[in-house]
Design a protein around this motif. Sequence first.
Motif, short mmCIF file in Angstrom:
data_model
loop_
_atom_site.label_atom_id
_atom_site.label_comp_id
_atom_site.label_asym_id
_atom_site.label_seq_id
_atom_site.Cartn_x
_atom_site.Cartn_y
_atom_site.Cartn_z
N GLU A 96 33.57 59.43 55.32
CA GLU A 96 32.17 59.81 55.15
C GLU A 96 31.96 61.29 55.44
O GLU A 96 31.23 61.98 54.73
N ARG A 141 33.18 63.25 52.58
CA ARG A 141 32.27 63.13 51.45
C ARG A 141 31.09 64.10 51.63
O ARG A 141 30.70 64.80 50.71
N GLN A 142 30.55 64.15 52.86
CA GLN A 142 29.40 65.02 53.13
C GLN A 142 29.80 66.49 53.22
O GLN A 142 28.99 67.36 52.89
N TYR A 143 31.01 66.76 53.71
CA TYR A 143 31.49 68.13 53.90
C TYR A 143 32.89 68.24 53.28
O TYR A 143 33.90 68.15 53.97
#
Length: 80
Positions: free
Chosen positions: A36, A39-41
């Motif tokens: 996660e 995915r975000q960074y």
Amino acid sequence: MSLKVSLFGITRDIVGTSVIELPAPAPATVGELLAEMRRQYPALGDLRSCAVAVNNEYASADTPLHTVDEIALIPPVAGG
């Protein structure tokens, strides 16, 4: 409820803060947390390695996470 993750070194620079909070119960394991966060960074995925400590101990990808855990993302370390 959320998971609080402390960031150090290059991981802090990439994310732009020293602590982030992610919704709980998902991600429920260290592996899901890393996925996660990448995915975000996306720049986190460019790091050679990145360890996770849960309650002051290195954790494997299948280690479960709980909202009361102390979670830290440990960047690769170089030195001489």
